[in-house]
Design a protein around this motif. Structure first.
Motif, PDB file in Angstrom:
ATOM      1  N   GLY A  22       0.817  -1.216   0.000  1.00 40.77           N
ATOM      2  CA  GLY A  22       0.000   0.000   0.000  1.00 40.77           C
ATOM      3  C   GLY A  22       0.845   1.257   0.000  1.00 40.77           C
ATOM      4  O   GLY A  22       0.568   2.211  -0.744  1.00 40.77           O
ATOM      5  N   MET A  23       1.882   1.287   0.822  1.00 45.44           N
ATOM      6  CA  MET A  23       2.772   2.454   0.856  1.00 45.44           C
ATOM      7  C   MET A  23       3.476   2.646  -0.477  1.00 45.44           C
ATOM      8  O   MET A  23       3.630   3.777  -0.954  1.00 45.44           O
ATOM      9  N   LEU A  24       3.895   1.546  -1.084  1.00 52.72           N
ATOM     10  CA  LEU A  24       4.556   1.620  -2.381  1.00 52.72           C
ATOM     11  C   LEU A  24       3.610   2.180  -3.452  1.00 52.72           C
ATOM     12  O   LEU A  24       4.008   3.008  -4.273  1.00 52.72           O
ATOM     13  N   LEU A  25       2.342   1.759  -3.422  1.00 52.28           N
ATOM     14  CA  LEU A  25       1.362   2.282  -4.373  1.00 52.28           C
ATOM     15  C   LEU A  25       1.133   3.774  -4.183  1.00 52.28           C
ATOM     16  O   LEU A  25       1.004   4.530  -5.158  1.00 52.28           O
ATOM     17  N   VAL A  26       1.085   4.231  -2.943  1.00 53.72           N
ATOM     18  CA  VAL A  26       0.900   5.658  -2.682  1.00 53.72           C
ATOM     19  C   VAL A  26       2.094   6.455  -3.211  1.00 53.72           C
ATOM     20  O   VAL A  26       1.933   7.495  -3.864  1.00 53.72           O
ATOM     21  N   VAL A  27       3.295   5.958  -2.980  1.00 57.11           N
ATOM     22  CA  VAL A  27       4.496   6.645  -3.469  1.00 57.11           C
ATOM     23  C   VAL A  27       4.497   6.679  -4.997  1.00 57.11           C
ATOM     24  O   VAL A  27       4.795   7.720  -5.600  1.00 57.11           O
ATOM     25  N   ILE A  28       4.143   5.569  -5.634  1.00 58.71           N
ATOM     26  CA  ILE A  28       4.082   5.538  -7.101  1.00 58.71           C
ATOM     27  C   ILE A  28       3.043   6.534  -7.608  1.00 58.71           C
ATOM     28  O   ILE A  28       3.267   7.237  -8.594  1.00 58.71           O
ATOM     29  N   GLY A  29       1.902   6.620  -6.931  1.00 61.69           N
ATOM     30  CA  GLY A  29       0.880   7.589  -7.318  1.00 61.69           C
ATOM     31  C   GLY A  29       1.372   9.023  -7.243  1.00 61.69           C
ATOM     32  O   GLY A  29       1.122   9.832  -8.143  1.00 61.69           O
ATOM     33  N   PHE A  30       2.104   9.359  -6.191  1.00 62.83           N
ATOM     34  CA  PHE A  30       2.632  10.715  -6.074  1.00 62.83           C
ATOM     35  C   PHE A  30       3.710  10.981  -7.121  1.00 62.83           C
ATOM     36  O   PHE A  30       3.825  12.103  -7.629  1.00 62.83           O
ATOM     37  N   ILE A  31       4.496   9.975  -7.456  1.00 63.18           N
ATOM     38  CA  ILE A  31       5.504  10.141  -8.511  1.00 63.18           C
ATOM     39  C   ILE A  31       4.811  10.385  -9.850  1.00 63.18           C
ATOM     40  O   ILE A  31       5.265  11.210 -10.659  1.00 63.18           O
ATOM     41  N   LEU A  32       3.701   9.676 -10.102  1.00 63.39           N
ATOM     42  CA  LEU A  32       2.963   9.886 -11.347  1.00 63.39           C
ATOM     43  C   LEU A  32       2.368  11.285 -11.432  1.00 63.39           C
ATOM     44  O   LEU A  32       2.185  11.831 -12.523  1.00 63.39           O
ATOM     45  N   MET A  33       2.053  11.882 -10.288  1.00 64.33           N
ATOM     46  CA  MET A  33       1.507  13.243 -10.282  1.00 64.33           C
ATOM     47  C   MET A  33       2.577  14.309 -10.511  1.00 64.33           C
ATOM     48  O   MET A  33       2.256  15.434 -10.886  1.00 64.33           O
ATOM     49  N   ALA A  34       3.831  13.972 -10.301  1.00 60.61           N
ATOM     50  CA  ALA A  34       4.916  14.945 -10.399  1.00 60.61           C
ATOM     51  C   ALA A  34       5.169  15.334 -11.857  1.00 60.61           C
ATOM     52  O   ALA A  34       4.806  14.632 -12.788  1.00 60.61           O
ATOM     53  N   GLY A  35       5.791  16.470 -12.034  1.00 57.42           N
ATOM     54  CA  GLY A  35       6.149  16.935 -13.370  1.00 57.42           C
ATOM     55  C   GLY A  35       6.261  18.438 -13.397  1.00 57.42           C
ATOM     56  O   GLY A  35       6.102  19.122 -12.391  1.00 57.42           O
ATOM     57  N   GLY A  36       6.517  18.935 -14.600  1.00 61.41           N
ATOM     58  CA  GLY A  36       6.667  20.373 -14.775  1.00 61.41           C
ATOM     59  C   GLY A  36       5.354  21.106 -14.610  1.00 61.41           C
ATOM     60  O   GLY A  36       4.270  20.538 -14.709  1.00 61.41           O
ATOM     61  N   SER A  37       5.458  22.385 -14.360  1.00 61.59           N
ATOM     62  CA  SER A  37       4.260  23.201 -14.173  1.00 61.59           C
ATOM     63  C   SER A  37       4.260  24.352 -15.165  1.00 61.59           C
ATOM     64  O   SER A  37       5.242  24.611 -15.853  1.00 61.59           O
ATOM     65  N   SER A  38       3.160  25.048 -15.235  1.00 58.35           N
ATOM     66  CA  SER A  38       3.064  26.234 -16.084  1.00 58.35           C
ATOM     67  C   SER A  38       3.641  27.439 -15.349  1.00 58.35           C
ATOM     68  O   SER A  38       3.654  27.493 -14.119  1.00 58.35           O
TER      69      SER A  38
END
Length: 91
Positions: A22-38
């Motif tokens: 579960g913790m690993l899935l949460v971390v992966i989810g936050f990594i997927l949300m990361a990226g550049g911004s406007s």
């Protein structure tokens, strides 16, 4: 001095494995949300991508649900009855 027995733990091995997943899935989810911004100078349409808006929050939700299940999951009894446990504690 009495050593701690596996039966004295609140969580079993499977509970810890589910918590880790579960913790690993949460971390992966936050990594997927990361990226550049406007910025004020340039608009980045990637901030509204399906990965950030739909996939990543669902992965995080799945991780949190998995952790909740890990907490409420009751470990299997290893064949001892209540009478045997009372006898073990009396020693």
């Amino acid at each position: 001095m009495k050593y701690m027995d596996k039966r004295d733990l609140a969580f079993g091995r499977m509970n810890f494995i589910l918590l880790g997943v579960g913790m690993l899935l949460v971390v992966i989810g936050f990594i997927l949300m990361a990226g550049g911004s406007s910025s004020n100078e340039a608009y980045n349409p990637d901030i509204f991508s399906a990965r950030r808006i739909k996939v990543a929050p669902m992965v995080c939700l799945l991780g949190f649900v998995s952790m909740i299940y890990a907490v409420v999951h009751k470990p299997k009894d290893n064949g001892l009855t209540q009478v045997n446990r009372k006898e073990d504690k009396a020693e």
